[in-house]
Design a protein around this motif. Structure first.
Motif, PDB file in Angstrom:
ATOM      1  N   GLN A 242       3.703   5.086  -1.403  1.00  0.00           N
ATOM      2  CA  GLN A 242       2.316   5.012  -1.864  1.00  0.00           C
ATOM      3  C   GLN A 242       1.490   6.208  -1.407  1.00  0.00           C
ATOM      4  OE1 GLN A 242       0.352   1.269  -0.851  1.00  0.00           O
ATOM      5  NE2 GLN A 242      -1.588   2.348  -0.612  1.00  0.00           N
ATOM      6  N   PHE A 243       1.604   6.574  -0.133  1.00  0.00           N
ATOM      7  CA  PHE A 243       0.764   7.654   0.374  1.00  0.00           C
ATOM      8  C   PHE A 243       1.279   9.032  -0.019  1.00  0.00           C
ATOM      9  CE2 PHE A 243      -0.784   4.208   3.075  1.00  0.00           C
ATOM     10  CZ  PHE A 243      -2.153   4.404   2.936  1.00  0.00           C
ATOM     11  N   LEU A 244       2.581   9.165  -0.208  1.00  0.00           N
ATOM     12  CA  LEU A 244       3.084  10.434  -0.733  1.00  0.00           C
ATOM     13  C   LEU A 244       2.578  10.645  -2.154  1.00  0.00           C
ATOM     14  CD1 LEU A 244       4.768  12.957  -0.424  1.00  0.00           C
ATOM     15  CD2 LEU A 244       6.783  11.650  -1.147  1.00  0.00           C
ATOM     16  N   LEU A 245       2.626   9.590  -2.969  1.00  0.00           N
ATOM     17  CA  LEU A 245       2.114   9.681  -4.334  1.00  0.00           C
ATOM     18  C   LEU A 245       0.606   9.896  -4.337  1.00  0.00           C
ATOM     19  CD1 LEU A 245       4.221   6.817  -5.946  1.00  0.00           C
ATOM     20  CD2 LEU A 245       4.313   9.226  -6.578  1.00  0.00           C
ATOM     21  N   LEU A 246      -0.095   9.294  -3.382  1.00  0.00           N
ATOM     22  CA  LEU A 246      -1.542   9.470  -3.295  1.00  0.00           C
ATOM     23  C   LEU A 246      -1.911  10.937  -3.118  1.00  0.00           C
ATOM     24  CD1 LEU A 246      -4.096   7.316  -1.397  1.00  0.00           C
ATOM     25  CD2 LEU A 246      -3.993   9.750  -0.878  1.00  0.00           C
ATOM     26  N   PHE A 247      -1.202  11.631  -2.213  1.00  0.00           N
ATOM     27  CA  PHE A 247      -1.523  13.035  -1.969  1.00  0.00           C
ATOM     28  C   PHE A 247      -1.100  13.921  -3.135  1.00  0.00           C
ATOM     29  CE2 PHE A 247      -2.231  11.603   2.323  1.00  0.00           C
ATOM     30  CZ  PHE A 247      -3.248  12.433   2.764  1.00  0.00           C
ATOM     31  N   LEU A 248       0.007  13.576  -3.789  1.00  0.00           N
ATOM     32  CA  LEU A 248       0.403  14.319  -4.982  1.00  0.00           C
ATOM     33  C   LEU A 248      -0.632  14.139  -6.088  1.00  0.00           C
ATOM     34  CD1 LEU A 248       4.224  13.496  -5.048  1.00  0.00           C
ATOM     35  CD2 LEU A 248       3.208  15.749  -4.651  1.00  0.00           C
ATOM     36  N   LEU A 249      -1.137  12.912  -6.230  1.00  0.00           N
ATOM     37  CA  LEU A 249      -2.147  12.631  -7.239  1.00  0.00           C
ATOM     38  C   LEU A 249      -3.476  13.289  -6.893  1.00  0.00           C
ATOM     39  CD1 LEU A 249      -2.949  11.142  -9.808  1.00  0.00           C
ATOM     40  CD2 LEU A 249      -3.359   9.096  -8.430  1.00  0.00           C
ATOM     41  N   GLN A 250      -3.801  13.306  -5.595  1.00  0.00           N
ATOM     42  CA  GLN A 250      -5.044  13.955  -5.160  1.00  0.00           C
ATOM     43  C   GLN A 250      -5.044  15.428  -5.561  1.00  0.00           C
ATOM     44  OE1 GLN A 250      -7.307  12.438  -2.273  1.00  0.00           O
ATOM     45  NE2 GLN A 250      -8.732  13.785  -3.306  1.00  0.00           N
ATOM     46  N   LYS A 251      -3.902  16.078  -5.363  1.00  0.00           N
ATOM     47  CA  LYS A 251      -3.801  17.512  -5.653  1.00  0.00           C
ATOM     48  C   LYS A 251      -3.796  17.801  -7.140  1.00  0.00           C
ATOM     49  CE  LYS A 251      -3.179  21.697  -3.892  1.00  0.00           C
ATOM     50  NZ  LYS A 251      -4.191  22.314  -3.035  1.00  0.00           N
ATOM     51  N   SER A 252      -3.120  16.938  -7.918  1.00  0.00           N
ATOM     52  CA  SER A 252      -2.941  17.243  -9.336  1.00  0.00           C
ATOM     53  C   SER A 252      -3.986  16.595 -10.236  1.00  0.00           C
ATOM     54  CB  SER A 252      -1.546  16.794  -9.803  1.00  0.00           C
ATOM     55  OG  SER A 252      -1.379  15.395  -9.609  1.00  0.00           O
ATOM     56  N   GLY A 253      -4.548  15.462  -9.808  1.00  0.00           N
ATOM     57  CA  GLY A 253      -5.461  14.739 -10.675  1.00  0.00           C
ATOM     58  C   GLY A 253      -6.913  14.768 -10.265  1.00  0.00           C
ATOM     59  N   GLY A 254      -7.189  15.091  -8.995  1.00  0.00           N
ATOM     60  CA  GLY A 254      -8.571  15.116  -8.530  1.00  0.00           C
ATOM     61  C   GLY A 254      -9.023  13.760  -8.025  1.00  0.00           C
ATOM     62  N   PRO A 255     -10.188  13.701  -7.363  1.00  0.00           N
ATOM     63  CA  PRO A 255     -10.628  12.472  -6.706  1.00  0.00           C
ATOM     64  C   PRO A 255     -10.968  11.332  -7.648  1.00  0.00           C
ATOM     65  CG  PRO A 255     -12.362  14.136  -6.646  1.00  0.00           C
ATOM     66  CD  PRO A 255     -11.136  14.811  -7.158  1.00  0.00           C
ATOM     67  N   VAL A 256     -11.508  11.630  -8.841  1.00  0.00           N
ATOM     68  CA  VAL A 256     -11.902  10.560  -9.749  1.00  0.00           C
ATOM     69  C   VAL A 256     -10.685   9.882 -10.350  1.00  0.00           C
ATOM     70  CG1 VAL A 256     -13.166  10.001 -11.860  1.00  0.00           C
ATOM     71  CG2 VAL A 256     -14.103  11.667 -10.249  1.00  0.00           C
ATOM     72  N   PHE A 257      -9.733  10.680 -10.837  1.00  0.00           N
ATOM     73  CA  PHE A 257      -8.504  10.110 -11.395  1.00  0.00           C
ATOM     74  C   PHE A 257      -7.745   9.355 -10.306  1.00  0.00           C
ATOM     75  CE2 PHE A 257      -4.290  10.360 -13.520  1.00  0.00           C
ATOM     76  CZ  PHE A 257      -4.670   9.808 -14.731  1.00  0.00           C
TER      77      PHE A 257
END
Length: 312
Positions: A242-257
């Protein structure tokens, strides 16, 4: 003449597809996590103990992965600040509130209120000029929130509602929204996602250890049965993903996504709570889920439409 355009189109497709896949997978793990927390409570495992040992296990898993890939978390003043604040807002603080509230309000309700950060994150991102206003994305956020409020309203209207724990649980989404913005604004330059994730989880486990050493708190795990330890191991694996995906998503999708993780988590967590844990089906479940799904679609379409602008 068309060949030079293919890499750009392919790149644009990957730009929105990868965040979507991270969102769906991370949200599914988040929905599973809330239900595991309820099972742990039924096994007489305190929320603090379950959270501490699970996060510690997840930190060890991600640290081993980072060491194998030679992306160990850097330690300096800048990154230590990032680990500590991110851990307090998005890991230790929010999850301790959620896990503690589950025995009182149910795993389904907690899965639902984790859908609330999008509006707070979106408003914050607009205020801080991290995001420019786009009608489709704004409509997506409002649709997801409408779905969440449809479900939460019926929970609050129930005659046996525990208002104190409901209010305490509602502090969690606020912490998550602030954490979403902070992690983007203060992301250490040149540090990868798989290096930051274990650093934040190590900091979170240290914070929870400090709480566990205070009078009246305990990190004790019942050892007379194997199920509590099994739940901790499963939760540790879930947290690691979950947290690995969270940081990948943070970098690629931004805070709103990123903030839509909770919406996906609700779509997964609520049915699991109903079907496998015997919780009562919330009134308005179907329209709520449809609104949340529409919100995710609109936000994803809006993000895809932003790609060409960024490429110019």
């Amino acid at each position: 003449m068309t060949l030079p355009n293919k890499p750009k189109l392919y790149s644009s497709k990957r730009t929105w597809l990868a965040p979507l896949l991270y969102l769906l997978a991370g949200g599914a793990l988040l929905g599973l996590s809330t239900n595991l927390a309820k099972l742990a409570g039924e096994m007489q495992l305190s929320a603090l103990a379950f959270l501490f040992w699970s996060i510690l296990g997840a930190a060890i898993i991600l640290l081993a992965v980072a060491a194998y890939r030679r992306h160990l978390p850097p330690v300096n003043l800048r990154t230590v600040e990032y680990y500590a604040v991110s851990a307090l807002l998005g890991v230790a603080g929010a999850n301790l509130l959620f896990f503690s509230a589950i025995p009182h309000v149910g795993a389904g309700f907690v899965a639902l209120i984790i859908t609330l950060p999008p509006l707070l994150t979106y408003v914050g991102a607009l205020t801080l000029k991290m995001e420019r206003f786009q009608l489709l994305r704004a409509a997506g956020v409002m649709s997801a929130l409408a779905g969440a409020f449809t479900l939460a309203f019926h929970k609050l209207s129930a005659p046996d509602a525990d208002y104190l724990w409901i209010l305490l649980a509602l502090i969690g989404p606020v912490l998550l929204a602030i954490g979403n913005l902070y992690r983007t604004l203060r992301w250490p330059v040149g540090v990868s996602s798989d290096a930051l994730a274990p650093g934040v989880l190590i900091a979170a486990s240290m914070l929870l250890l400090g709480v566990g050493l205070l009078p009246g708190f305990s990190l004790h795990v019942p050892m007379d049965r194997s199920l509590p330890m099994f739940l901790i191991v499963v939760q540790a694996v879930v947290f690691a993903g979950q947290f690995l995906l969270l940081f990948l998503l943070q970098k690629s999708g931004g805070p709103v996504f990123l903030s839509l993780l909770g919406s996906v988590g609700a779509v997964v967590g609520v049915p699991v709570a109903i079907l496998l844990q015997g919780e009562t089906s919330p009134e308005g479940l179907l329209p709520g889920i449809l609104l949340i799904g529409a919100g995710i679609a609109l936000l994803n379409i809006g993000k895809a439409k932003q790609v060409p602008d960024k490429a110019v």
